[in-house]
Scaffold this motif. Structure first.
Motif, PDB file in Angstrom:
ATOM      1  N   PRO A 174      63.805 -41.143  -0.248  1.00 17.07           N
ATOM      2  CA  PRO A 174      65.044 -40.754  -0.913  1.00 17.07           C
ATOM      3  C   PRO A 174      65.811 -41.968  -1.440  1.00 17.07           C
ATOM      4  N   VAL A 175      66.484 -41.761  -2.547  1.00 14.58           N
ATOM      5  CA  VAL A 175      67.327 -42.800  -3.148  1.00 14.58           C
ATOM      6  C   VAL A 175      68.715 -42.203  -3.346  1.00 14.58           C
ATOM      7  N   TYR A 176      69.716 -42.936  -2.930  1.00 15.16           N
ATOM      8  CA  TYR A 176      71.105 -42.530  -3.131  1.00 15.16           C
ATOM      9  C   TYR A 176      71.485 -42.947  -4.538  1.00 15.16           C
ATOM     10  N   ARG A 216      55.718 -38.463  12.732  1.00 12.25           N
ATOM     11  CA  ARG A 216      56.259 -39.067  11.515  1.00 12.25           C
ATOM     12  C   ARG A 216      57.124 -38.115  10.680  1.00 12.25           C
ATOM     13  N   PRO A 217      56.704 -36.890  10.394  1.00 16.16           N
ATOM     14  CA  PRO A 217      57.553 -36.018   9.572  1.00 16.16           C
ATOM     15  C   PRO A 217      58.927 -35.759  10.219  1.00 16.16           C
ATOM     16  N   THR A 218      58.938 -35.571  11.528  1.00 17.86           N
ATOM     17  CA  THR A 218      60.198 -35.343  12.230  1.00 17.86           C
ATOM     18  C   THR A 218      61.044 -36.609  12.224  1.00 17.86           C
ATOM     19  N   ALA A 219      60.424 -37.756  12.438  1.00 21.04           N
ATOM     20  CA  ALA A 219      61.153 -39.028  12.428  1.00 21.04           C
ATOM     21  C   ALA A 219      61.769 -39.287  11.052  1.00 21.04           C
ATOM     22  N   ARG A 220      61.040 -39.008  10.000  1.00 20.30           N
ATOM     23  CA  ARG A 220      61.572 -39.197   8.648  1.00 20.30           C
ATOM     24  C   ARG A 220      62.782 -38.297   8.408  1.00 20.30           C
ATOM     25  N   GLN A 221      62.695 -37.065   8.861  1.00 20.26           N
ATOM     26  CA  GLN A 221      63.806 -36.132   8.703  1.00 20.26           C
ATOM     27  C   GLN A 221      65.032 -36.629   9.477  1.00 20.26           C
ATOM     28  N   GLU A 222      64.830 -37.136  10.682  1.00 19.27           N
ATOM     29  CA  GLU A 222      65.934 -37.660  11.484  1.00 19.27           C
ATOM     30  C   GLU A 222      66.569 -38.881  10.813  1.00 19.27           C
ATOM     31  N   MET A 223      65.735 -39.776  10.272  1.00 19.06           N
ATOM     32  CA  MET A 223      66.257 -40.974   9.611  1.00 19.06           C
ATOM     33  C   MET A 223      67.078 -40.609   8.380  1.00 19.06           C
ATOM     34  N   ARG A 224      66.627 -39.645   7.621  1.00 20.54           N
ATOM     35  CA  ARG A 224      67.377 -39.203   6.435  1.00 20.54           C
ATOM     36  C   ARG A 224      68.717 -38.601   6.833  1.00 20.54           C
ATOM     37  N   MET A 225      68.752 -37.863   7.937  1.00 19.71           N
ATOM     38  CA  MET A 225      69.994 -37.286   8.424  1.00 19.71           C
ATOM     39  C   MET A 225      70.986 -38.394   8.794  1.00 19.71           C
ATOM     40  N   VAL A 226      70.500 -39.428   9.473  1.00 21.35           N
ATOM     41  CA  VAL A 226      71.360 -40.554   9.850  1.00 21.35           C
ATOM     42  C   VAL A 226      71.883 -41.256   8.600  1.00 21.35           C
ATOM     43  N   LEU A 227      71.014 -41.515   7.649  1.00 24.06           N
ATOM     44  CA  LEU A 227      71.427 -42.179   6.417  1.00 24.06           C
ATOM     45  C   LEU A 227      72.488 -41.371   5.684  1.00 24.06           C
ATOM     46  N   GLN A 277      74.600 -39.227   6.984  1.00 29.39           N
ATOM     47  CA  GLN A 277      75.854 -39.241   7.736  1.00 29.39           C
ATOM     48  C   GLN A 277      76.597 -40.561   7.555  1.00 29.39           C
ATOM     49  N   VAL A 278      75.875 -41.667   7.608  1.00 32.51           N
ATOM     50  CA  VAL A 278      76.518 -42.983   7.455  1.00 32.51           C
ATOM     51  C   VAL A 278      77.098 -43.128   6.050  1.00 32.51           C
ATOM     52  N   LEU A 279      76.322 -42.779   5.024  1.00 30.40           N
ATOM     53  CA  LEU A 279      76.828 -42.896   3.656  1.00 30.40           C
ATOM     54  C   LEU A 279      77.996 -41.949   3.401  1.00 30.40           C
ATOM     55  N   ALA A 280      77.966 -40.772   4.025  1.00 31.80           N
ATOM     56  CA  ALA A 280      79.091 -39.839   3.870  1.00 31.80           C
ATOM     57  C   ALA A 280      80.357 -40.448   4.464  1.00 31.80           C
ATOM     58  N   GLU A 281      80.249 -41.076   5.630  1.00 32.19           N
ATOM     59  CA  GLU A 281      81.420 -41.715   6.241  1.00 32.19           C
ATOM     60  C   GLU A 281      81.925 -42.872   5.387  1.00 32.19           C
ATOM     61  N   TRP A 282      81.023 -43.643   4.850  1.00 34.95           N
ATOM     62  CA  TRP A 282      81.428 -44.800   4.043  1.00 34.95           C
ATOM     63  C   TRP A 282      82.041 -44.378   2.719  1.00 34.95           C
ATOM     64  N   SER A 283      81.664 -43.212   2.222  1.00 34.46           N
ATOM     65  CA  SER A 283      82.181 -42.780   0.923  1.00 34.46           C
ATOM     66  C   SER A 283      83.222 -41.667   1.058  1.00 34.46           C
ATOM     67  N   PRO A 296      81.406 -35.337   2.327  1.00 37.75           N
ATOM     68  CA  PRO A 296      80.260 -34.726   2.993  1.00 37.75           C
ATOM     69  C   PRO A 296      78.933 -35.253   2.461  1.00 37.75           C
ATOM     70  N   GLY A 297      78.010 -35.584   3.361  1.00 31.46           N
ATOM     71  CA  GLY A 297      76.709 -36.112   2.963  1.00 31.46           C
ATOM     72  C   GLY A 297      75.885 -35.153   2.145  1.00 31.46           C
ATOM     73  N   GLU A 298      76.079 -33.850   2.362  1.00 29.64           N
ATOM     74  CA  GLU A 298      75.303 -32.859   1.620  1.00 29.64           C
ATOM     75  C   GLU A 298      75.652 -32.876   0.135  1.00 29.64           C
ATOM     76  N   GLN A 299      76.805 -33.404  -0.224  1.00 30.12           N
ATOM     77  CA  GLN A 299      77.230 -33.417  -1.615  1.00 30.12           C
ATOM     78  C   GLN A 299      76.939 -34.750  -2.304  1.00 30.12           C
ATOM     79  N   ARG A 300      76.288 -35.668  -1.640  1.00 35.68           N
ATOM     80  CA  ARG A 300      75.955 -36.963  -2.234  1.00 35.68           C
ATOM     81  C   ARG A 300      74.774 -36.809  -3.187  1.00 35.68           C
ATOM     82  N   PRO A 301      74.708 -37.618  -4.238  1.00 34.37           N
ATOM     83  CA  PRO A 301      73.637 -37.498  -5.240  1.00 34.37           C
ATOM     84  C   PRO A 301      72.327 -38.159  -4.809  1.00 34.37           C
ATOM     85  N   TRP A 302      71.510 -37.445  -4.062  1.00 29.75           N
ATOM     86  CA  TRP A 302      70.219 -37.948  -3.609  1.00 29.75           C
ATOM     87  C   TRP A 302      69.135 -37.535  -4.592  1.00 29.75           C
TER      88      TRP A 302
END
Length: 81
Positions: free
Chosen positions: A69-71, A34-45, A47-53, A56-62
Motif C-alpha cells: 500500500p502507498v499513502y 504472512r497474510p495475517t501479519a501484513r493485514q496487522e501491519m497495514r492496520m497499524v500504519l 492508525q498512526v497516519l490517521a493520528e498524525w493527520s 479517520p484512517g479509513e478515509q485516507r487516500p490509499w
C-alpha cells in the motif's frame, strides 16, 4: 559524524509525528502467518497516519501497488510515497 538512530516504539505505543525527513520505527508483534501479519501491519500504519493527520484512517487516500500500500495523501505538507 553518524546521525543519531531514530527511537523505536513498541506497538501499541504511539510515536509523535516526527519532523519532515525523520524516520519513525515501530516494532509490531504480528501473527506468524504472512497474510495475517501484513493485514496487522497495514492496520497499524493506518492508525498512526490517521493520528498524525487528525482524521479517520479509513478515509485516507490509499492505493495498492505491487510493493504494497502507498499513502497517496500529504502529511505535514509532504508526500509520503
Amino acid at each position: 559524524m553518524k546521525p543519531p538512530e531514530p527511537p523505536i516504539f513498541s506497538w501499541p505505543q504511539r510515536p509523535p509525528r516526527p519532523p519532515p525527513g525523520q524516520p519513525v520505527l515501530i516494532r509490531v508483534a504480528t501473527a506468524p502467518r504472512r497474510p495475517t501479519a501484513r493485514q496487522e501491519m497495514r492496520m497499524v500504519l493506518r492508525q498512526v497516519l490517521a493520528e498524525w493527520s487528525d482524521g479517520p484512517g479509513e478515509q485516507r487516500p490509499w492505493k495498492e501497488t505491487a510493493l504494497g500500500p502507498v499513502y497517496a495523501g500529504r502529511l505535514g505538507g509532504s508526500n509520503l510515497d
